[in-house]
Design a protein around this motif. Structure first.
Motif, PDB file in Angstrom:
ATOM      1  N   GLU A  51      19.956  11.041  -2.239  1.00  0.00           N
ATOM      2  CA  GLU A  51      19.556  11.126  -3.644  1.00  0.00           C
ATOM      3  C   GLU A  51      18.234  10.391  -3.877  1.00  0.00           C
ATOM      4  N   GLN A  52      18.114   9.192  -3.288  1.00  0.00           N
ATOM      5  CA  GLN A  52      16.868   8.447  -3.436  1.00  0.00           C
ATOM      6  C   GLN A  52      15.699   9.189  -2.802  1.00  0.00           C
ATOM      7  N   LEU A  53      15.941   9.807  -1.637  1.00  0.00           N
ATOM      8  CA  LEU A  53      14.886  10.562  -0.967  1.00  0.00           C
ATOM      9  C   LEU A  53      14.448  11.758  -1.795  1.00  0.00           C
ATOM     10  N   ALA A  54      15.407  12.417  -2.433  1.00  0.00           N
ATOM     11  CA  ALA A  54      15.060  13.560  -3.285  1.00  0.00           C
ATOM     12  C   ALA A  54      14.202  13.103  -4.464  1.00  0.00           C
ATOM     13  N   ALA A  55      14.563  11.953  -5.062  1.00  0.00           N
ATOM     14  CA  ALA A  55      13.767  11.437  -6.187  1.00  0.00           C
ATOM     15  C   ALA A  55      12.370  11.032  -5.729  1.00  0.00           C
ATOM     16  N   LEU A  56      12.291  10.350  -4.562  1.00  0.00           N
ATOM     17  CA  LEU A  56      10.987   9.940  -4.050  1.00  0.00           C
ATOM     18  C   LEU A  56      10.146  11.138  -3.626  1.00  0.00           C
ATOM     19  N   SER A  57      10.771  12.180  -3.134  1.00  0.00           N
ATOM     20  CA  SER A  57      10.018  13.382  -2.729  1.00  0.00           C
ATOM     21  C   SER A  57       9.326  14.004  -3.924  1.00  0.00           C
ATOM     22  N   ALA A  58      10.035  14.045  -5.067  1.00  0.00           N
ATOM     23  CA  ALA A  58       9.411  14.592  -6.277  1.00  0.00           C
ATOM     24  C   ALA A  58       8.234  13.726  -6.715  1.00  0.00           C
ATOM     25  N   ASP A  59       8.415  12.396  -6.681  1.00  0.00           N
ATOM     26  CA  ASP A  59       7.318  11.497  -7.053  1.00  0.00           C
ATOM     27  C   ASP A  59       6.151  11.622  -6.078  1.00  0.00           C
ATOM     28  N   PHE A  60       6.456  11.763  -4.787  1.00  0.00           N
ATOM     29  CA  PHE A  60       5.407  11.892  -3.778  1.00  0.00           C
ATOM     30  C   PHE A  60       4.613  13.183  -3.982  1.00  0.00           C
ATOM     31  N   ALA A  61       5.332  14.275  -4.272  1.00  0.00           N
ATOM     32  CA  ALA A  61       4.638  15.541  -4.518  1.00  0.00           C
ATOM     33  C   ALA A  61       3.736  15.442  -5.739  1.00  0.00           C
ATOM     34  N   ALA A  62       4.229  14.760  -6.793  1.00  0.00           N
ATOM     35  CA  ALA A  62       3.405  14.592  -7.997  1.00  0.00           C
ATOM     36  C   ALA A  62       2.177  13.734  -7.698  1.00  0.00           C
ATOM     37  N   ALA A  63       2.369  12.671  -6.888  1.00  0.00           N
ATOM     38  CA  ALA A  63       1.235  11.808  -6.525  1.00  0.00           C
ATOM     39  C   ALA A  63       0.216  12.580  -5.695  1.00  0.00           C
ATOM     40  N   GLN A  64       0.691  13.412  -4.763  1.00  0.00           N
ATOM     41  CA  GLN A  64      -0.220  14.218  -3.949  1.00  0.00           C
ATOM     42  C   GLN A  64      -1.013  15.195  -4.809  1.00  0.00           C
ATOM     43  N   ALA A  65      -0.348  15.777  -5.806  1.00  0.00           N
ATOM     44  CA  ALA A  65      -1.053  16.694  -6.712  1.00  0.00           C
ATOM     45  C   ALA A  65      -2.121  15.959  -7.505  1.00  0.00           C
ATOM     46  N   GLN A  66      -1.805  14.732  -7.950  1.00  0.00           N
ATOM     47  CA  GLN A  66      -2.790  13.943  -8.693  1.00  0.00           C
ATOM     48  C   GLN A  66      -3.968  13.554  -7.810  1.00  0.00           C
ATOM     49  N   VAL A  67      -3.682  13.203  -6.548  1.00  0.00           N
ATOM     50  CA  VAL A  67      -4.764  12.847  -5.621  1.00  0.00           C
ATOM     51  C   VAL A  67      -5.678  14.051  -5.392  1.00  0.00           C
ATOM     52  N   GLN A  68      -5.079  15.234  -5.235  1.00  0.00           N
ATOM     53  CA  GLN A  68      -5.884  16.441  -5.025  1.00  0.00           C
ATOM     54  C   GLN A  68      -6.720  16.759  -6.255  1.00  0.00           C
ATOM     55  N   GLU A  69      -6.115  16.586  -7.448  1.00  0.00           N
ATOM     56  CA  GLU A  69      -6.865  16.836  -8.685  1.00  0.00           C
ATOM     57  C   GLU A  69      -8.017  15.850  -8.818  1.00  0.00           C
ATOM     58  N   LEU A  70      -7.762  14.567  -8.474  1.00  0.00           N
ATOM     59  CA  LEU A  70      -8.824  13.559  -8.532  1.00  0.00           C
ATOM     60  C   LEU A  70      -9.946  13.891  -7.566  1.00  0.00           C
ATOM     61  N   SER A  71      -9.577  14.344  -6.368  1.00  0.00           N
ATOM     62  CA  SER A  71     -10.600  14.728  -5.388  1.00  0.00           C
ATOM     63  C   SER A  71     -11.449  15.887  -5.897  1.00  0.00           C
ATOM     64  N   ASN A  72     -10.800  16.865  -6.535  1.00  0.00           N
ATOM     65  CA  ASN A  72     -11.545  18.006  -7.088  1.00  0.00           C
ATOM     66  C   ASN A  72     -12.489  17.556  -8.197  1.00  0.00           C
ATOM     67  N   LEU A  73     -12.008  16.641  -9.056  1.00  0.00           N
ATOM     68  CA  LEU A  73     -12.854  16.144 -10.143  1.00  0.00           C
ATOM     69  C   LEU A  73     -14.041  15.363  -9.601  1.00  0.00           C
ATOM     70  N   GLN A  74     -13.804  14.551  -8.551  1.00  0.00           N
ATOM     71  CA  GLN A  74     -14.910  13.799  -7.956  1.00  0.00           C
ATOM     72  C   GLN A  74     -15.940  14.738  -7.339  1.00  0.00           C
ATOM     73  N   SER A  75     -15.471  15.825  -6.714  1.00  0.00           N
ATOM     74  CA  SER A  75     -16.402  16.802  -6.143  1.00  0.00           C
ATOM     75  C   SER A  75     -17.230  17.457  -7.243  1.00  0.00           C
TER      76      SER A  75
END
Length: 246
Positions: A51-75
Motif C-alpha cells: 500500500e505504501q509503495l502504491a502511494a509513493l509510486s503515484a507521488d513519484f510519477a507526479a514528481a517526475q511529471a513536474q520535473v519534465q514540465e520544469l525542464s520544458n519551461l527552462q528550455s
C-alpha cells in the motif's frame, strides 16, 4: 511393604510411548501456532508495504511529471532568452543619429565642427580573446545550440573584431572650452573614450582660432565584446533611446 508389578515390560513401554506422543503433539501445536502467527504477521507487513509503495509510486510519477514540465519551461525560457538577445543585437550598431546627438549635445558656443566621420576599424584579437581552442567541445556546443544561439554566435564572430570610431575636425577660439567638451564626451553613455588627436595653430586668416581633431571610440553594443573580451550589457540612460534607425 514392597509392591510387586506383574505387568510385562511391553506394557510399560507402550505407556511411555503414549506419553511421548502426547508431548510431541503439544510441541507440534506450539510450533504450528508460532509459524502461522509469523506468516500472518509477514502477510500483513507485505500488504502494508504494498500500500505504501502504491502511494509513493503515484507521488513519484507526479514528481517526475513536474520535473519534465520544469525542464520544458527552462528550455523555452533559454530559447526565448537567445531570441531576445539576437533581436537586441540586430538593433546594433548604435544608430548614427544617436551618436551624432551625443557628439553635438555638449558642444560649446566657441567650438565649430567642420567634419564628423564615423567608421568601423578592424581590430586584431588579443591572445586572451583567441586562447586555446578545443574543437571537440566547440562542435558539441554548436550541435546543442538553438538556431537563434547559432545565429548570435556567428554574428558575434563577425562583429567582435570591429571597433566603431568617430573622428571630429573643427576649430575653436577657446582651447579650455575644447578640453571641457572632451570631458563631457567622455561622460557620454555611448562613448568609451574621447581624446584630442591633434591641435594646430591658426593661420594668419584665422587668427585666434585653433584647429583640432578628436578621436572617439564608441562603446560596444549589446552582446558585443570590449577590449577585455567580455560581453557588454546594454547602456541605459534617459538621453539614449533604443531605436534602430540610422
Amino acid at each position: 511393604m514392597k509392591s510387586i508389578d506383574f505387568l510385562p515390560d511391553i506394557y510399560r513401554q507402550r505407556e511411555a510411548l503414549r506419553r511421548a506422543r502426547w508431548w510431541w503433539g503439544i510441541v507440534v501445536v506450539i510450533f504450528g501456532t508460532a509459524i502461522s502467527a509469523s506468516a500472518m504477521a509477514q502477510a500483513w507487513q507485505r500488504h502494508s508495504v504494498n500500500e505504501q509503495l502504491a502511494a509513493l509510486s503515484a507521488d513519484f510519477a507526479a514528481a517526475q511529471a513536474q520535473v519534465q514540465e520544469l525542464s520544458n519551461l527552462q528550455s523555452q525560457i533559454t530559447r526565448a532568452s537567445h531570441e531576445a538577445s539576437l533581436y537586441t543585437f540586430l538593433e546594433n550598431p548604435w544608430p548614427k543619429t544617436q551618436l551624432l546627438a551625443q557628439v553635438v549635445q555638449p558642444i560649446a558656443e566657441s567650438i565649430r565642427l567642420t567634419k564628423i566621420a564615423i567608421a568601423d576599424e578592424e581590430q586584431a584579437k588579443s591572445a586572451v580573446q583567441v586562447g586555446p581552442r578545443n574543437m571537440k567541445v566547440e562542435e558539441d556546443a554548436a550541435s546543442k545550440a538553438s538556431p537563434p544561439e547559432k545565429d548570435l554566435t556567428r554574428l558575434l564572430e563577425e562583429t567582435d573584431r570591429r571597433q566603431t570610431t568617430i573622428e571630429i575636425d573643427g576649430h575653436t577660439a577657446d582651447v579650455p572650452q575644447l578640453h571641457t567638451y572632451v570631458s563631457e564626451l567622455n561622460r557620454s553613455p555611448l562613448i568609451a573614450s574621447a581624446t584630442i588627436k591633434s591641435l594646430e595653430a591658426a593661420t594668419a586668416k584665422e587668427q585666434g582660432r585653433t584647429r583640432f581633431t578628436l578621436r572617439l571610440i564608441v562603446r560596444p553594443g549589446y552582446c558585443q565584446r570590449g577590449d577585455s573580451g567580455t560581453a557588454t550589457a546594454p547602456v541605459t540612460n534617459e538621453r539614449v533611446s533604443t531605436g534602430g534607425g540610422q
